[in-house]
Design a protein around this motif. Sequence first.
Motif, short mmCIF file in Angstrom:
data_model
loop_
_atom_site.label_atom_id
_atom_site.label_comp_id
_atom_site.label_asym_id
_atom_site.label_seq_id
_atom_site.Cartn_x
_atom_site.Cartn_y
_atom_site.Cartn_z
N ASN A 171 0.82 -1.22 0.00
CA ASN A 171 0.00 0.00 0.00
C ASN A 171 0.85 1.27 0.00
N THR A 189 -10.39 7.07 -2.75
CA THR A 189 -10.95 5.87 -2.13
C THR A 189 -9.99 5.28 -1.10
N HIS A 190 -8.77 5.81 -1.01
CA HIS A 190 -7.75 5.19 -0.16
C HIS A 190 -7.90 5.59 1.29
N LYS A 214 -15.50 5.78 7.00
CA LYS A 214 -16.08 4.44 7.18
C LYS A 214 -14.96 3.42 7.32
N PHE A 216 -14.36 -0.40 6.73
CA PHE A 216 -15.02 -1.50 6.01
C PHE A 216 -14.73 -2.84 6.69
N TYR A 231 1.96 -0.69 4.67
CA TYR A 231 2.01 0.65 4.06
C TYR A 231 3.44 1.05 3.81
N ARG A 292 -15.96 -4.27 2.43
CA ARG A 292 -15.95 -3.85 1.02
C ARG A 292 -15.65 -5.09 0.17
N ASP A 295 -11.95 -7.28 -0.53
CA ASP A 295 -10.84 -6.92 0.35
C ASP A 295 -10.28 -8.16 1.04
N1 UDP Z 1 -10.62 1.08 4.05
C1 UDP Z 1 -11.58 1.48 4.97
N2 UDP Z 1 -12.29 2.61 4.71
C2 UDP Z 1 -12.08 3.38 3.61
C3 UDP Z 1 -11.08 2.98 2.68
C4 UDP Z 1 -10.37 1.82 2.94
O1 UDP Z 1 -11.82 0.82 5.98
O2 UDP Z 1 -12.78 4.39 3.43
C5 UDP Z 1 -9.84 -0.12 4.33
C6 UDP Z 1 -9.93 -1.14 3.21
O3 UDP Z 1 -11.00 -2.00 3.45
C7 UDP Z 1 -8.56 -1.83 3.31
C8 UDP Z 1 -7.64 -0.76 3.85
O4 UDP Z 1 -8.49 0.24 4.40
O5 UDP Z 1 -8.62 -2.84 4.27
C9 UDP Z 1 -6.78 -0.13 2.79
O6 UDP Z 1 -7.62 0.24 1.70
P1 UDP Z 1 -7.12 1.12 0.49
O7 UDP Z 1 -8.30 1.36 -0.41
O8 UDP Z 1 -6.41 2.32 1.01
O9 UDP Z 1 -6.03 0.22 -0.22
P2 UDP Z 1 -6.13 -1.30 -0.79
O10 UDP Z 1 -5.61 -2.17 0.31
O11 UDP Z 1 -7.54 -1.58 -1.17
O12 UDP Z 1 -5.20 -1.26 -1.95
#
Ligand code: UDP
Length: 337
Positions: A171, A189-190, A214, A216, A231, A292, A295
């Motif tokens: 990440n 969306t991150h 939120k 997820f 990260y 989501r 995930d």
């Molecule tokens: N996440 C969350 N709320 C948000 C966006 C992301 O809880 O509004 C969670 C998501 O479910 C994942 C983690 O944060 O477990 C990282 O999500 P992100 O979209 O940043 O990166 P990804 O891992 O999907 O590439």
Amino acid sequence: MSKTILVTGGAGYIGSHMVRMLDQRGFDVVVYDNLERGNRDAVTAGVLIEGDLHDTDRLNSVFESHDIEAVMHFAALAYVGESVHEPALYYRNNVTGTQCLLDTMRAHQVNKLVFSSTCATYGVPENLPITEATPQNPINPYGQSKLMVEQILKDYSVAYGFRSVALRYFNAAGCAEDGSLGERHDPETHLLPLILFEALRVQSGGNPTDTALKVFGNDFDTRDGTCVRDYIHVNDLCSAHIAAFERMLKTPDLGAEQFNLGVNRGYTVLEIIDACREVTGVDFSYNSVARRAGDPPELVADASRAMSELQWSPVHADVKESIQHAWNWFSAHPPAN
Ligand code: UDP
């Protein structure tokens, strides 16, 4: 003409940080970006050529007018959710577009590429931490599109002597340390930016109970029920690209290689929220909502191969540094609404 690195997608989040680092390290840089999702003003060095990967006439002219030594290929679509609803867009941009690039490179005898791959190629991993040998079974078209390019690169290395390094990012997080270059996704969306948007909202007088943040899923099989991710600071990703380029120069015959890029440490969503509260000093809240789609519960890298083979190591391994740098950026460049 001096040797130049072509950076596709150099107006995007990671690409723009790459352009800056290459410039700082004395490379000549040409950026090729269609500016559909990138930002013109994020390109702080080099020459920007606006163009699409499918526009092979324009791509050809780039290779004709610059002495390109290698390509760092960031240009791609990268929203997991969107890829599920619009797979055609993802295969067209990420796979067909890449093939246009590769074949233009071949036509100009340029055969070195650093490719932005992803831990999304592993899907729900069979083992943790994830090594390069962990089976790749992507669970969405985004991850599949990146895996398809990895396969193309392997086949091109055998048939055409094409040299490539695919870097499987975990990440990406953070911004330039001094807050001068940052992250702008539309829509955002991150996790990290969305947390910091909420902190900014509360800091500027918004009611904490009206939170837009939120989380997820809180029922994953992890230490606090929320997803675990690894990260990695954007500038640590970028320094690995330079290490990969140098390795390709030293070992031109090694074909197609792949490396994980992470910090070998996972944080849950709630741990990231706590770290953001600490860094920002803002006491914001969040709502727990349903999982989501798509995930995986836990994605943590074993990046030891990159560390030994590329002689690379992340210098911002503490996630609070990424958070602080991103906070510097977002505090100075708050989202429009
Ligand atoms: N996440 C969350 N709320 C948000 C966006 C992301 O809880 O509004 C969670 C998501 O479910 C994942 C983690 O944060 O477990 C990282 O999500 P992100 O979209 O940043 O990166 P990804 O891992 O999907 O590439």
